[in-house]
Design a protein around this motif. Sequence first.
Motif, PDB file in Angstrom:
ATOM      1  N   ALA A 150       0.833  -1.205   0.000  1.00  0.00           N
ATOM      2  CA  ALA A 150       0.000   0.000   0.000  1.00  0.00           C
ATOM      3  C   ALA A 150       0.867   1.254   0.000  1.00  0.00           C
ATOM      4  O   ALA A 150       0.600   2.209  -0.729  1.00  0.00           O
ATOM      5  CB  ALA A 150      -0.929  -0.001   1.208  1.00  0.00           C
ATOM      6  N   ALA A 151       1.937   1.244   0.801  1.00  0.00           N
ATOM      7  CA  ALA A 151       2.825   2.407   0.850  1.00  0.00           C
ATOM      8  C   ALA A 151       3.479   2.644  -0.499  1.00  0.00           C
ATOM      9  O   ALA A 151       3.681   3.786  -0.915  1.00  0.00           O
ATOM     10  CB  ALA A 151       3.902   2.199   1.923  1.00  0.00           C
ATOM     11  N   LEU A 152       3.810   1.567  -1.181  1.00  0.00           N
ATOM     12  CA  LEU A 152       4.507   1.667  -2.459  1.00  0.00           C
ATOM     13  C   LEU A 152       3.613   2.208  -3.564  1.00  0.00           C
ATOM     14  O   LEU A 152       4.030   3.033  -4.375  1.00  0.00           O
ATOM     15  CB  LEU A 152       5.051   0.298  -2.848  1.00  0.00           C
ATOM     16  N   LEU A 153       2.357   1.763  -3.610  1.00  0.00           N
ATOM     17  CA  LEU A 153       1.538   2.006  -4.800  1.00  0.00           C
ATOM     18  C   LEU A 153       0.328   2.906  -4.597  1.00  0.00           C
ATOM     19  O   LEU A 153      -0.279   3.328  -5.572  1.00  0.00           O
ATOM     20  CB  LEU A 153       1.074   0.667  -5.381  1.00  0.00           C
ATOM     21  N   LYS A 154      -0.064   3.200  -3.378  1.00  0.00           N
ATOM     22  CA  LYS A 154      -1.268   4.022  -3.238  1.00  0.00           C
ATOM     23  C   LYS A 154      -0.966   5.478  -3.594  1.00  0.00           C
ATOM     24  O   LYS A 154       0.163   5.927  -3.552  1.00  0.00           O
ATOM     25  CB  LYS A 154      -1.833   3.929  -1.820  1.00  0.00           C
ATOM     26  N   GLY A 155      -2.010   6.188  -3.952  1.00  0.00           N
ATOM     27  CA  GLY A 155      -1.863   7.610  -4.219  1.00  0.00           C
ATOM     28  C   GLY A 155      -1.864   7.974  -5.677  1.00  0.00           C
ATOM     29  O   GLY A 155      -2.207   9.085  -6.038  1.00  0.00           O
TER      30      GLY A 155
END
Length: 201
Positions: A95-100
């Motif tokens: 989630a940290a890598l790909l969200k946003g």
Amino acid sequence: MAAALELFGKRDAEGVSIDDVASAAGASRALVYHYFGGKQELHVAALKSAAAQLEARLRPDGPDGLHEGGRPLEELADGLKRYFDFVEEHATGFAALLKGGPDNRDGEIGEIVDAVRQRLLRLIMKQMRLGEPGPALRVTLRSWTASVETAGLDWLEHGDMGRPALERMLVDQMLALLGVAARQDPQAGELLEKLIRGQAQ
């Protein structure tokens, strides 16, 4: 690093402080600054760690990066399984890598995310025994990798669809996208035919 990924996976980077990370890790603020210099450096290091773990998981076992005797569509399904193994086991890192989305990705962080996407695209091309794709096929493959990313994030958020069904649906989506592309691109049509023929053998 694990504490940072946990926090960056649950909140926007702007909402995470060095104090938050130090507290979650059971370390002092000074120690975090000593090793990472600041929040931006820590954020980049944490995302690089998650990206390296994902890329290692995606790497096939065979010496040439393929499973011996495997059919392209089976290898695609196997690659999806490894991808979702990572999503499940490292949920906050994923989630940290790909969200946003791309609007929030620039500079070094954008480069990390783009490298992961390029790695996934190259893996798909290798699994399908595909040379350099033309424009229509390239767009098709990149669209599918974006669908896989979105499916992973949605699955983590809602958890209301079984993994096997989700993975099968994504394989079917690949075939459907190739079917659309094949109407105007012979290369996509040849690839689709090869995939279907491989399944029938």
